[in-house]
Design an enzyme around this catalytic site. Structure first.
Site, PDB file in Angstrom:
ATOM      1  CG  ASP A 150      -1.802   1.238   1.286  1.00 57.58           C
ATOM      2  OD1 ASP A 150      -2.939   1.159   0.813  1.00 57.58           O
ATOM      3  OD2 ASP A 150      -1.341   2.289   1.794  1.00 57.58           O
ATOM      4  CE1 TYR A 153       0.991   7.825   2.536  1.00 56.99           C
ATOM      5  CE2 TYR A 153       1.178   5.541   1.834  1.00 56.99           C
ATOM      6  CZ  TYR A 153       0.489   6.536   2.499  1.00 56.99           C
ATOM      7  OH  TYR A 153      -0.699   6.238   3.120  1.00 56.99           O
ATOM      8  CE  LYS A 175      -3.686   4.933   0.874  1.00 63.85           C
ATOM      9  NZ  LYS A 175      -2.262   4.506   0.750  1.00 63.85           N
ATOM     10  CG  HIS A 233      -4.437   9.983   0.738  1.00 64.59           C
ATOM     11  ND1 HIS A 233      -3.115   9.881   0.361  1.00 64.59           N
ATOM     12  CD2 HIS A 233      -4.489   9.517   2.005  1.00 64.59           C
ATOM     13  CE1 HIS A 233      -2.406   9.377   1.355  1.00 64.59           C
ATOM     14  NE2 HIS A 233      -3.220   9.155   2.369  1.00 64.59           N
TER      15      HIS A 233
END
Length: 276
Positions: free
Chosen positions: A47, A52, A77, A110
């Site tokens: 994930d 990120y 996301k 998100h």
């Protein structure tokens, strides 16, 4: 019951119940090593998210794993600043390019960002991507019941997954019941509350009784409740330990003890309040 166990989403796609979260592991080498080790240990779900800043590492680790692409389930996301129909389509192309994939397994919004009032347009973009078979499943993250109800007024396809903060201090029981009734799978982020639960007396007692760690007890609690879970770690022994939850069972009394720890405390923002 193994690490490869899957659940069926409402569109028939099978998704692993357990995976590795890679929240904000920006160091590419560290990220690749963690993901590579997780895959070698049997993990089949990774994930990530555009936020990120490690989608390239995820893609590289999956390609170099020796496991067929179709056997590894990858989630990403769309970030808040990319919400909107055209913006989301563009953001998805960037994500796919960074991953180096032809398709994505699951794409999520998100955060709902209710004051922006763009998540319906963003969802239309996800539906387009799904219709074009660029993504196998679509869903949301951090959506409360009111956000899901609002989305239903225009959605052609209902979300398959809702990824939310969920742990014994925030068990999301009402939201979980709603999602179950709607056929939406709930996945927990921050399932271990960043370690804040490791000294809770009732959890340490249950862990001692089963000769397990508190982390394993919490992740087993997720599993027995049907909550999909994605604990994050870059530590090889923790990655292995977190997944070792399929050889014991919590009793009804122990499950109820853990349920009773709910106090509404969060580690992340309240979805109603995050608008930046």
């Amino acid at each position: 019951m193994t690490l490869q166990e899957t659940t069926e989403l409402h569109n028939g796609i099978k998704m692993p119940v357990f995976g590795l979260g890679v929240y904000k592991i920006p160091d590419e080498q560290q990220g690749m090593e963690a993901i590579t080790y997780a895959i070698k240990s049997g993990y089949r779900l990774i994930d990530t998210a555009s936020l990120y800043d490690n989608e390239q590492a995820v893609g590289a680790a999956v390609r170099q794993s020796g496991i067929d692409r179709e056997d590894i389930f990858v989630t990403s996301k769309v970030w808040n600043t990319d919400q909107g129909y055209e913006e989301t389509l563009k953001a998805f192309d960037t994500t796919l390019d960074k991953l180096g994939f032809d398709y994505l397994d699951l794409y999520l919004i998100h955060w709902p960002m209710p004051k922006q009032d763009k998540f319906k347009d963003t969802w239309r973009a996800l539906e387009k991507l799904y219709e074009d078979k660029k993504v196998r499943a679509i869903g949301v993250s951090n959506f409360n019941i009111n956000h899901l109800e609002d989305l239903k007024t225009t959605a052609k396809v209902l979300p398959m997954v809702n990824q939310v903060e969920c742990h014994p201090h925030l068990n999301q029981q009402t939201l979980r019941d709603y999602c179950q009734a709607e056929g939406i799978k709930v996945q927990a982020w921050s399932p271990l509350k960043r370690g804040d639960l490791f000294e809770v007396d009732s959890l340490t007692e249950i862990a001692k009784a089963h000769k397990k760690s508190v982390a394993q007890v919490i992740l087993r609690w997720d599993y027995q409740h049907g909550i999909l879970t994605i604990p994050k770690s870059v530590n090889k022994s923790r990655i292995e330990e977190n997944a070792d939850i399929f050889d014991f069972t919590l009793s009804e009394r122990e499950m109820a003890q853990i349920d009773a720890l709910h106090n509404g405390d969060r580690t992340g923002p309240n979805p109603e309040e995050l608008n930046a």
